[in-house]
Design a protein around this motif. Structure first.
Motif, mmCIF file in Angstrom:
data_model
loop_
_atom_site.group_PDB
_atom_site.id
_atom_site.type_symbol
_atom_site.label_atom_id
_atom_site.label_comp_id
_atom_site.label_asym_id
_atom_site.label_seq_id
_atom_site.Cartn_x
_atom_site.Cartn_y
_atom_site.Cartn_z
ATOM 1 N N ALA A 73 0.852 -1.203 0.000
ATOM 2 C CA ALA A 73 0.000 0.000 0.000
ATOM 3 C C ALA A 73 0.889 1.254 0.000
ATOM 4 C CB ALA A 73 -0.918 -0.017 1.224
ATOM 5 N N ALA A 74 1.991 1.224 0.763
ATOM 6 C CA ALA A 74 2.917 2.367 0.780
ATOM 7 C C ALA A 74 3.568 2.537 -0.590
ATOM 8 C CB ALA A 74 3.988 2.152 1.852
ATOM 9 N N LEU A 75 3.893 1.410 -1.221
ATOM 10 C CA LEU A 75 4.509 1.453 -2.551
ATOM 11 C C LEU A 75 3.553 2.075 -3.579
ATOM 12 C CD1 LEU A 75 6.757 0.607 -4.533
ATOM 13 C CD2 LEU A 75 5.809 -1.689 -4.523
ATOM 14 N N GLU A 76 2.279 1.711 -3.493
ATOM 15 C CA GLU A 76 1.300 2.302 -4.422
ATOM 16 C C GLU A 76 1.242 3.816 -4.253
ATOM 17 O OE1 GLU A 76 -2.678 0.612 -4.447
ATOM 18 O OE2 GLU A 76 -1.747 -1.363 -4.637
ATOM 19 N N LEU A 77 1.266 4.255 -2.982
ATOM 20 C CA LEU A 77 1.238 5.700 -2.731
ATOM 21 C C LEU A 77 2.496 6.378 -3.284
ATOM 22 C CD1 LEU A 77 -0.142 5.753 0.931
ATOM 23 C CD2 LEU A 77 -1.334 6.461 -1.155
ATOM 24 N N MET A 78 3.639 5.672 -3.181
ATOM 25 C CA MET A 78 4.892 6.239 -3.698
ATOM 26 C C MET A 78 4.763 6.504 -5.199
ATOM 27 S SD MET A 78 8.691 4.495 -3.684
ATOM 28 C CE MET A 78 8.807 4.242 -1.954
ATOM 29 N N ILE A 79 4.168 5.545 -5.904
ATOM 30 C CA ILE A 79 4.029 5.694 -7.356
ATOM 31 C C ILE A 79 3.070 6.859 -7.660
ATOM 32 C CG2 ILE A 79 3.199 4.515 -9.457
ATOM 33 C CD1 ILE A 79 4.244 1.868 -8.023
ATOM 34 N N GLU A 80 1.961 6.906 -6.907
ATOM 35 C CA GLU A 80 0.968 7.975 -7.104
ATOM 36 C C GLU A 80 1.549 9.368 -6.845
ATOM 37 O OE1 GLU A 80 -2.661 5.770 -5.260
ATOM 38 O OE2 GLU A 80 -2.666 7.877 -4.598
ATOM 39 N N ARG A 81 2.427 9.461 -5.831
ATOM 40 C CA ARG A 81 2.912 10.779 -5.393
ATOM 41 C C ARG A 81 4.260 11.162 -6.001
ATOM 42 N NH1 ARG A 81 1.620 10.148 1.109
ATOM 43 N NH2 ARG A 81 -0.613 9.756 0.836
ATOM 44 N N ALA A 82 4.713 10.408 -7.002
ATOM 45 C CA ALA A 82 6.083 10.601 -7.500
ATOM 46 C C ALA A 82 6.367 12.063 -7.877
ATOM 47 C CB ALA A 82 6.342 9.669 -8.669
ATOM 48 N N ASP A 83 5.390 12.740 -8.511
ATOM 49 C CA ASP A 83 5.649 14.125 -8.938
ATOM 50 C C ASP A 83 5.886 15.039 -7.748
ATOM 51 O OD1 ASP A 83 5.616 13.884 -11.639
ATOM 52 O OD2 ASP A 83 3.420 14.043 -11.781
ATOM 53 N N ALA A 84 5.035 14.894 -6.735
ATOM 54 C CA ALA A 84 5.146 15.764 -5.557
ATOM 55 C C ALA A 84 6.447 15.468 -4.795
ATOM 56 C CB ALA A 84 3.935 15.550 -4.646
ATOM 57 N N ILE A 85 6.791 14.191 -4.699
ATOM 58 C CA ILE A 85 8.025 13.829 -3.975
ATOM 59 C C ILE A 85 9.247 14.375 -4.723
ATOM 60 C CG2 ILE A 85 9.444 11.906 -3.132
ATOM 61 C CD1 ILE A 85 6.817 10.234 -2.952
ATOM 62 N N ALA A 86 9.211 14.275 -6.059
ATOM 63 C CA ALA A 86 10.349 14.759 -6.864
ATOM 64 C C ALA A 86 10.584 16.248 -6.602
ATOM 65 C CB ALA A 86 10.093 14.507 -8.345
ATOM 66 N N LYS A 87 9.498 16.998 -6.442
ATOM 67 C CA LYS A 87 9.655 18.444 -6.197
ATOM 68 C C LYS A 87 10.362 18.686 -4.864
ATOM 69 C CE LYS A 87 5.915 20.088 -9.046
ATOM 70 N NZ LYS A 87 4.495 19.934 -9.119
ATOM 71 N N VAL A 88 10.026 17.877 -3.859
ATOM 72 C CA VAL A 88 10.660 18.050 -2.539
ATOM 73 C C VAL A 88 12.149 17.703 -2.626
ATOM 74 C CG1 VAL A 88 10.696 17.204 -0.153
ATOM 75 C CG2 VAL A 88 8.502 17.605 -1.299
ATOM 76 N N ILE A 89 12.479 16.604 -3.320
ATOM 77 C CA ILE A 89 13.895 16.205 -3.430
ATOM 78 C C ILE A 89 14.678 17.321 -4.139
ATOM 79 C CG2 ILE A 89 15.519 14.531 -4.418
ATOM 80 C CD1 ILE A 89 13.327 12.388 -4.221
ATOM 81 N N THR A 90 14.116 17.829 -5.226
ATOM 82 C CA THR A 90 14.818 18.871 -5.988
ATOM 83 C C THR A 90 14.967 20.153 -5.165
ATOM 84 O OG1 THR A 90 14.208 17.976 -8.129
ATOM 85 C CG2 THR A 90 14.618 20.337 -8.061
ATOM 86 N N ALA A 91 13.931 20.518 -4.431
ATOM 87 C CA ALA A 91 14.002 21.756 -3.635
ATOM 88 C C ALA A 91 15.114 21.671 -2.580
ATOM 89 C CB ALA A 91 12.657 22.012 -2.949
ATOM 90 N N GLU A 92 15.267 20.507 -1.963
ATOM 91 C CA GLU A 92 16.245 20.398 -0.866
ATOM 92 C C GLU A 92 17.644 20.041 -1.342
ATOM 93 O OE1 GLU A 92 14.748 17.275 1.646
ATOM 94 O OE2 GLU A 92 13.695 18.702 2.917
#
Ligand code: NAD
Length: 485
Positions: A73-92
C-alpha cells in the motif's frame, strides 16, 4: 514563513522536546527557506527508539503477508505521489527534476524487490544424523533498528534500507540528513497513510552529531544501517562495537574508469561524462578518476569535452538544466577548496574550476563542471572524495599501471574498464579492489536484485539491500524436534 515540520514518533507528528528548530535552505538559492525542521535532542531520539521497541512485538507477530500488504500500500502511494516527492527532493538537494524522478523510480524497484524477497525468505530443512529428528533453521527479526541516511539519495536510501527491515518484522527509527529532512518525511508519510501501526516507523530530524550517538548506543537498537561519509561511518562502527550491535556501513568512493587503447572511445567518453557530472558529481558511484592509456588520451579528452560543453548548469526545476547546484554551502566550500588544492599541486585545469557567480545562479551553490588533467597519484584530487562535479584525468602507459593506479586509493566502491579485449576485461574484473565493477558500462550502473556495497574504506558489513537485505535484518535460529521415539 516556511512551514514548520515535526518529528514522527509513535504515530504522532510532534515537536522536539528541546523546542529548537532549524531552517533548510534551497541550494539553488540560499536565501530561500524550504522548511523549518526540528533540531532534535537526545531525549527525542530516546523516545523514538522506545516507540520502535514497543511496536516490535505486534509488528513482528504479523505474518509476512500481512506486513507485505502494508508495504505494498505504501509502494502504491509512492508511485501515485512521484511528482510531488520529486519536487521536494529537488528543492532540498538541488538535483534536476528528471534526476529526482529517476531516484524515485529506483526506490520503487528497490521496494518491489525487497517485498518479494521478504515473502519468499524461509529457513532450511536439513537431514538430521538421528532418525526420528526433524532439523531446520528459521530466520527471525532483530528488533528496533536505526537507519541513518545521507543527503545525496535522500529518498532512495531510506527505501532500500527500510523495506527489508520492515518486511522481515523489524521496526525502525529513520534519521535523514540535516540537509534533506523533507525527503525523509515524504517517505514516512507513505507508511502513515498506508495505515502502518504507530511506532513501526519513526522519524527524527536534526544534527547527526547530536542525536547520532543515542541512535547508535541505545540498548534497544539492535542494528544500525548507515550510508554517508567514511569518517562518520568509522565513528559509528566504533561506538556500535561496544554494544555488540550489527552494523552495515556504505561510505565514500573515488571511482575509476579505465580507458584502454582498444576502447570504444565515444562510449567511454559518454559514460565518463554521465557518471562524473550527473547529480553534480554527488553519486557515491560517480566517476571521479578517468585513467587513460597514453595513445588515446587526446582523442578521449576531445570527446569528453564535447559532452562537458553541452552540460547546462541551472536550477533543478528549470526544464533546460542538465546539472543542478551542489547540496549546500558546506559542500560548495569543500569542492572549491579541493579545486584550489588540485591547482596548487600542479594539476592542469582543462575546463571549469569555479563557482558560477553571474545572474540568478550566483544566489545558489552552482559549480562549473570541472576537468583536471596531468593528475598524478600523489595529488589530493587523485585521492580524496571531492563529491562534486570534478573529474581527474590520469595517464598510464600500460594495463598493469592502470590497474595499480585504479587500486591506489583508500576507497573500493565502484570501477569500470573500457576495452574490446575480453581477456584484459576479465583480468581487470579479477584485480580491481571494489565491491561493484563494470566492463564497457558506467561506474554507477546497478540493479536492486544484486548486491551493492563497497570494500576497503567504502563499505563494512553485509549489504543491507539486494539479495542479502533480509539476512542483514534477521538472525538465525536452529531447531531440532524429536518426532518419534
Ligand atoms: P555524512 O556522513 O555527513 O552524513 C550521513 C548521515 O550521518 C547524516 O544523516 C548525518 O546527519 C549522520 N551523522 C553525522 N554525524 C553522525 C554521528 N556522529 N553519528 C551518527 N550519525 C551521524 O554524509 P553525507 O554528507 O550526508 O553524504 C555524503 C557521503 O555519503 C559521501 O561520502 C558519499 O560517498 C556517501 N554515500 C555512500 C553511498 C554508498 O552506497 N557507498 C551512497 C550514498 C552516499
Amino acid at each position: 514563513m516556511a512551514n514548520i515540520h515535526n518529528n514522527y514518533i509513535d504515530g504522532k507528528w510532534i515537536p522536539s522536546s528541546g523546542g529548537d528548530t532549524y531552517e533548510q535552505r534551497s541550494p539553488a538559492d540560499l536565501a530561500e527557506v524550504t522548511g523549518v525542521w526540528q533540531k532534535s535532542t537526545t531525549d527525542d531520539a530516546r523516545q523514538a527508539v522506545e516507540a520502535a521497541r514497543r511496536a516490535f512485538e505486534s509488528w513482528s507477530g504479523l505474518s509476512v503477508y500481512q506486513r507485505a500488504e502494508y508495504l505494498n500500500a505504501a509502494l502504491e502511494l509512492m508511485i501515485e505521489r512521484a511528482d510531488a516527492i520529486a519536487k521536494v527532493i529537488t528543492a532540498e538537494n538541488g538535483k534536476t527534476i528528471p534526476e529526482s524522478r529517476s531516484e524515485i523510480a529506483s526506490a520503487v524497484r528497490e521496494m518491489e524487490f525487497q517485498i518479494y524477497q521478504g515473502v519468499r525468505t524461509g529457513g532450511e530443512v536439513m537431514p538430521s544424523s538421528m532418525s526420528g529428528v526433524l532439523a531446520y533453521t528459521i530466520r527471525r527479526p532483530l528488533g528496533a533498528v536505526a537507519v541513518i541516511a545521507p543527503w545525496n539519495f535522500p529518498f532512495n536510501v531510506p527505501a532500500r534500507k527500510i523495506t527489508p527491515a520492515l518486511i522481515s518484522g523489524n521496526t525502525c527509527v529513520l534519521k535523514p540528513a540535516q540537509l534533506t529532512p523533507g525527503a525523509g518525511e515524504q517517505f514516512v508519510r507513505l507508511f502513515e497513510d498506508a495505515g502502518v501501526p504507530a511506532g513501526v516507523i519513526n522519524l527524527i530530524t536534526g544534527s547527526g552529531s547530536v542525536i547520532g550517538a543515542e541512535l547508535v548506543t541505545n540498548p534497544a537498537i539492535r542494528a544500525i544501517t548507515f550510508t554517508g561519509s567514511t569518517e562518520v561511518g568509522r565513528s559509528i562502527n566504533a561506538k556500535a562495537a561496544t554494544g555488540m550491535k550489527r552494523t552495515q556501513l556504505e561510505m565514500g568512493g573515488k571511482n575509476p574508469l579505465v580507458v584502454l587503447t582498444d576502447a570504444d572511445l565515444p562510449a567511454a567518453a559518454a559514460a565518463t561524462a554521465l557518471a562524473a557530472f550527473a547529480c553534480a558529481g554527488q553519486w557515491c558511484t560517480s566517476t571521479s578518476r578517468a585513467i587513460v592509456q597514453r595513445p588515446v588520451l587526446d582523442e578521449f579528452i576531445d570527446l569528453l569535452l564535447g559532452h562537458v560543453r553541452k552540460i547546462v548548469v541551472g536550477k533543478g526545476d528549470d526544464k533546460a538544466s542538465t546539472m543542478g547546484p551542489v547540496c549546500g554551502q558546506t559542500q560548495l566550500d569543500g569542492i572549491l577548496a579541493a579545486i584550489e588544492k588540485g591547482k596548487a599541486q600542479g594539476a592542469t585545469l582543462l575546463v571549469g574550476g569555479g563557482r558560477i557567480t553571474e545572474g540568478d545562479l550566483a544566489k545558489g551553490c552552482f559549480v562549473e563542471p570541472t576537468v583536471f588533467t596531468d593528475v598524478t597519484a600523489d595529488m589530493s584530487v587523485a585521492q580524496d572524495e571531492i563529491f562534486g562535479p570534478v573529474l581527474s584525468v590520469m595517464t598510464v602507459d600500460d594495463f598493469d599501471e592502470a590497474v595499480d593506479l585504479a587500486n591506489a586509493v583508500e576507497f573500493g566502491l565502484a570501477s569500470s574498464v573500457y576495452t574490446a579485449d575480453l581477456e584484459k576485461a576479465m583480468e581487470f574484473v579479477g584485480r580491481t579492489d571494489v565491491g561493484l565493477t563494470h566492463v564497457n558500462m558506467p561506474t554507477a550502473y546497478k540493479e536492486p536484485q544484486l548486491s551493492f556495497g563497497g570494500v576497503k574504506a567504502s563499505g563494512h558489513g553485509i549489504p543491507e539491500a539486494g539479495p542479502t537485505g533480509i539476512e542483514f535484518f534477521t538472525e538465525h535460529k536452529t531447531v531440532y524436534i524429536r518426532t518419534g521415539v
